[in-house]
Motif scaffolding. Sequence first.
Motif, PDB file in Angstrom:
ATOM      1  N   ASP A  60     -13.135  22.706 -24.103  1.00 53.33           N
ATOM      2  CA  ASP A  60     -12.315  22.398 -22.924  1.00 53.33           C
ATOM      3  C   ASP A  60     -11.408  21.191 -23.133  1.00 53.33           C
ATOM      4  N   VAL A  61     -11.848  20.205 -23.927  1.00 48.25           N
ATOM      5  CA  VAL A  61     -11.019  19.010 -24.132  1.00 48.25           C
ATOM      6  C   VAL A  61     -10.065  19.151 -25.313  1.00 48.25           C
ATOM      7  N   LYS A 107      -8.215   9.942 -24.689  1.00 50.84           N
ATOM      8  CA  LYS A 107      -8.241  10.653 -23.401  1.00 50.84           C
ATOM      9  C   LYS A 107      -9.282  11.781 -23.433  1.00 50.84           C
ATOM     10  N   ALA A 108      -9.299  12.532 -24.528  1.00 47.41           N
ATOM     11  CA  ALA A 108     -10.228  13.658 -24.646  1.00 47.41           C
ATOM     12  C   ALA A 108     -11.687  13.192 -24.688  1.00 47.41           C
ATOM     13  N   GLU A 117     -12.716  12.258 -21.215  1.00 48.37           N
ATOM     14  CA  GLU A 117     -12.931  13.474 -20.423  1.00 48.37           C
ATOM     15  C   GLU A 117     -14.231  14.165 -20.837  1.00 48.37           C
ATOM     16  N   THR A 128     -17.482  13.212 -19.220  1.00 45.66           N
ATOM     17  CA  THR A 128     -17.708  13.627 -17.828  1.00 45.66           C
ATOM     18  C   THR A 128     -18.098  15.100 -17.705  1.00 45.66           C
ATOM     19  N   LYS A 129     -18.115  15.817 -18.807  1.00 50.65           N
ATOM     20  CA  LYS A 129     -18.393  17.260 -18.772  1.00 50.65           C
ATOM     21  C   LYS A 129     -19.862  17.529 -18.432  1.00 50.65           C
TER      22      LYS A 129
END
Length: 116
Positions: free
Chosen positions: A43-44, A72-73, A76, A79-80
Amino acid sequence: MNTGIKRYCKTLSLKDDPKLIEDYKKVHAPGAAWPEITQGMKDVGIIDMEIYIYGTRLFMIMDTFADFNHDKAMAELATKPRQSEWEAYVSRFQQSSAEATADEKWQLMERIYKLD
């Protein structure tokens, strides 16, 4: 390598315990990683990943698209779904704390040579 791909190489140390190292390998065997973890990586923007081991040293090759923003990835990814749970779970094998994110554990390596 395809110029549309960006590669990152990372390293991490495991605890020097043969039983823990064998267990760590089992946790990463085909089909053993939690599906939420592999989906979160996809997803990232991580399109492929391999982990190699030598003694207690792990080496990761992570391929992404060329426009991938690593910082950034990784923020992110933290938080998955189940990501913090996974990091706490695998921390028992690693030379790191249970609270550390994947980005805090896995250190980016500097490429110093490339075959022309």
